[in-house]
Design a protein around this motif. Structure first.
Motif, PDB file in Angstrom:
ATOM      1  N   ALA A  88      36.184  41.159  38.459  1.00 56.01           N
ATOM      2  CA  ALA A  88      36.233  39.915  39.239  1.00 56.01           C
ATOM      3  C   ALA A  88      36.105  38.698  38.327  1.00 56.01           C
ATOM      4  O   ALA A  88      35.306  38.687  37.385  1.00 56.01           O
ATOM      5  CB  ALA A  88      35.123  39.911  40.279  1.00 56.01           C
ATOM      6  N   ASP A  89      36.940  37.675  38.598  1.00 56.66           N
ATOM      7  CA  ASP A  89      36.812  36.403  37.872  1.00 56.66           C
ATOM      8  C   ASP A  89      35.647  35.584  38.413  1.00 56.66           C
ATOM      9  O   ASP A  89      35.065  34.765  37.706  1.00 56.66           O
ATOM     10  CB  ASP A  89      38.102  35.587  38.004  1.00 56.66           C
ATOM     11  N   SER A  90      35.345  35.785  39.690  1.00 60.78           N
ATOM     12  CA  SER A  90      34.226  35.107  40.333  1.00 60.78           C
ATOM     13  C   SER A  90      33.837  35.927  41.558  1.00 60.78           C
ATOM     14  O   SER A  90      34.573  36.819  41.980  1.00 60.78           O
ATOM     15  CB  SER A  90      34.590  33.673  40.730  1.00 60.78           C
ATOM     16  N   VAL A  91      32.699  35.634  42.118  1.00 63.20           N
ATOM     17  CA  VAL A  91      32.228  36.325  43.312  1.00 63.20           C
ATOM     18  C   VAL A  91      32.395  35.398  44.508  1.00 63.20           C
ATOM     19  O   VAL A  91      32.019  34.221  44.450  1.00 63.20           O
ATOM     20  CB  VAL A  91      30.755  36.742  43.166  1.00 63.20           C
ATOM     21  N   SER A  92      32.986  35.918  45.585  1.00 66.27           N
ATOM     22  CA  SER A  92      33.193  35.133  46.802  1.00 66.27           C
ATOM     23  C   SER A  92      32.966  36.039  48.006  1.00 66.27           C
ATOM     24  O   SER A  92      33.463  37.171  48.048  1.00 66.27           O
ATOM     25  CB  SER A  92      34.615  34.566  46.831  1.00 66.27           C
ATOM     26  N   TYR A  93      32.224  35.510  48.979  1.00 65.74           N
ATOM     27  CA  TYR A  93      31.920  36.330  50.152  1.00 65.74           C
ATOM     28  C   TYR A  93      31.733  35.439  51.375  1.00 65.74           C
ATOM     29  O   TYR A  93      31.068  34.395  51.301  1.00 65.74           O
ATOM     30  CB  TYR A  93      30.643  37.138  49.910  1.00 65.74           C
TER      31      TYR A  93
END
Length: 388
Positions: A88-93
Motif C-alpha cells: 500500500a502507498d497509503s492507508v485509507s478506510y
C-alpha cells in the motif's frame, strides 16, 4: 580499639550483594524476559467527515510486519478491523457509523497479534440532523427583457454559514437541449442568453459539512415553472391602433411617446378633451404572454393632478374590433401615491389569457373632471409566457 580494615570492607561487600539480590527479586516479576515488541503505529492520521461515515487516512507503514488495523470507539465497546496490504502507498478506510462526533483509538497489528501503541483521533459523521438544516438558496426574481431575450435570475443570500458551496441550475436551451450550470455562492445574478422561453427550470443547493467533508450533499430540487418567469414586453414591437370610438390625440403628444423610454421628459401622450370615460388601443406585436403587471409614469410637474390617470381599466383582445363584446377586462385600477421616479406598478389579477391588443379605459383623471383629457408619460408591461 583496633579495627580490622579488611574485615570491615568484606562485611560491606556481603551486605551490598544481599541488598541487590533482594531488589532484583522485587522487580523481576514485572520484567518480560525478552522485552515487549511493538509494531509501527499509525502515523499522521487524518479524518474526514462523510454522510453516515468517517474516512481515515495515514501514511503507509514502513514496518513490513504491519498487517492490519483496528479502530475503536465508545470506550472500546465498538471496533472495526481491516487489513493493510503490504504494497500500500497509503492507508485509507471508510467507517460506516451513525451521525455524531467521535473519539477514536487506532491500533495496528502484525500476524502474530503484536500491536502498536494506541493513537487517538477525533472524527465526525454527518446524518439526518445536518440534512434537515439544508435549504435551497432563494430565487428572488426570474426575468427576461424581451428586447434582448436574456433571462436574469436574481438570487437571495447563500447559506455559507451552514456549508453551502453553491447550487446547480438545470434548464433547457433554445435548441431544446438540457443544460446544467453551477452557480457560486457569491453570484447574485445569473444571466442566460440561451434560455428557451416557457420551459421549466430547477436547481439543487450543494452543501459540505466542513472543509474535510468527502461527501457533497444536495437538497431536493426546487422547481422554477416556466410560467412564473417574468418577461418585459419588447416596446419596439408596440404599435398605435386607432379604432372607431377611441380618444383623439392632442398637442402633438402622440401615442408612441408612451413607449419611447422617456419617463420624465416631455412630450408624452395626451388626448383631446372629451367626456369620460375615454379609451385608447395599441398593439403589443405578440400574443405569447399573459399580462402580469402594468407600470405607468405620470406627467412630471403635475403629480396627482390634472389629467394623470386616477381610475382606469385594462382590457385585452385578440380580435381587432371596436365593439366591447370582443374585449376581456383584465382589471380595474386606482392610482395612489408612489415613488414617481419608479413609476406606479399595477398587478394584473392572475388567470388572464394572452392577448395581443390592449385597451386602456380611463374613468377619472386626478383632477376629477367629467370632461377633459388624460395623459401618460410612459408605460411598461410584464407578462408570463402563456401555455393554454
Amino acid at each position: 580499639m583496633k579495627i580490622n580494615i579488611s574485615l570491615f570492607f568484606a562485611a560491606l561487600l556481603v551486605m551490598g550483594i544481599t541488598g541487590c539480590k533482594k531488589m532484583d527479586d522485587t522487580y523481576k516479576k514485572y520484567v518480560v524476559p525478552e522485552g515487549i515488541t511493538y509494531v509501527e503505529r499509525a502515523k499522521a492520521v487524518k479524518t474526514y467527515s462523510g454522510l453516515n461515515r468517517v474516512k481515515f487516512t495515514w501514511a503507509a507503514p514502513v514496518d513490513p510486519s504491519v498487517a492490519k488495523a483496528r479502530i475503536y470507539w465508545n470506550n472500546f465497546a465498538d471496533s472495526a478491523e481491516f487489513k493493510i496490504p503490504g504494497n500500500a502507498d497509503s492507508v485509507s478506510y471508510f467507517l460506516n457509523i451513525p451521525e455524531g462526533m467521535y473519539s477514536f483509538i487506532i491500533k495496528t497489528f502484525d500476524d502474530a497479534g503484536r500491536q502498536s501503541v494506541p493513537v487517538e483521533v477525533q472524527g465526525r459523521s454527518i446524518g439526518a440532523t445536518f440534512l434537515s438544516n439544508m435549504f435551497n438558496r432563494p430565487l428572488t426574481q426570474s426575468f427576461v427583457d424581451n428586447a434582448n431575450g436574456k433571462l436574469l435570475l436574481t438570487w437571495g443570500g447563500a447559506d455559507t454559514y451552514n456549508g453551502s458551496i453553491g447550487h446547480e441550475l438545470t434548464y433547457t436551451d433554445v435548441a431544446g437541449a438540457q443544460k446544467k450550470l453551477f452557480v457560486a455562492p457569491e453570484t447574485a445574478v445569473t444571466t442566460l442568453a440561451d434560455y428557451k422561453s416557457g420551459t421549466d427550470m430547477s436547481y439543487t443547493t450543494w452543501y459540505r459539512a466542513d472543509t474535510t467533508s468527502v461527501d457533497t450533499l444536495k437538497t431536493a430540487a426546487a422547481a422554477v415553472p416556466g410560467n412564473t418567469v417574468r418577461y418585459r414586453l419588447d416596446k419596439s414591437k408596440f404599435k398605435e391602433i386607432k379604432l372607431p370610438g377611441d380618444a383623439n390625440m392632442a398637442w402633438g403628444w402622440v401615442m408612441p411617446n408612451m413607449w419611447d423610454g422617456k419617463t420624465n421628459a416631455e412630450p408624452g401622450f395626451h388626448t383631446a378633451d372629451a367626456p369620460f370615460p375615454q379609451h385608447i388601443t395599441f398593439d403589443l406585436g405578440v400574443s405569447d404572454f399573459s399580462l402580469y403587471s402594468f407600470r405607468t409614469w405620470q406627467r412630471q410637474g403635475y403629480q396627482y393632478q390634472i389629467g394623470n390617470m386616477k381610475r382606469f381599466s385594462l382590457w385585452g383582445s385578440n380580435t381587432l374590433a371596436p365593439e366591447w363584446g370582443s374585449w376581456t377586462k383584465l382589471g380595474d385600477f386606482t392610482s395612489g401615491t408612489h415613488v414617481m421616479a419608479e413609476g406606479e406598478l399595477f398587478l394584473i389579477p392572475p388567470g388572464a389569457a394572452a392577448y395581443r391588443y390592449i385597451r386602456i379605459q380611463v374613468q377619472e383623471p386626478w383632477d376629477g373632471k367629467t370632461v377633459g383629457a388624460f395623459h401618460i408619460m410612459e408605460i411598461e408591461l410584464l407578462g408570463n409566457f402563456y401555455k393554454p
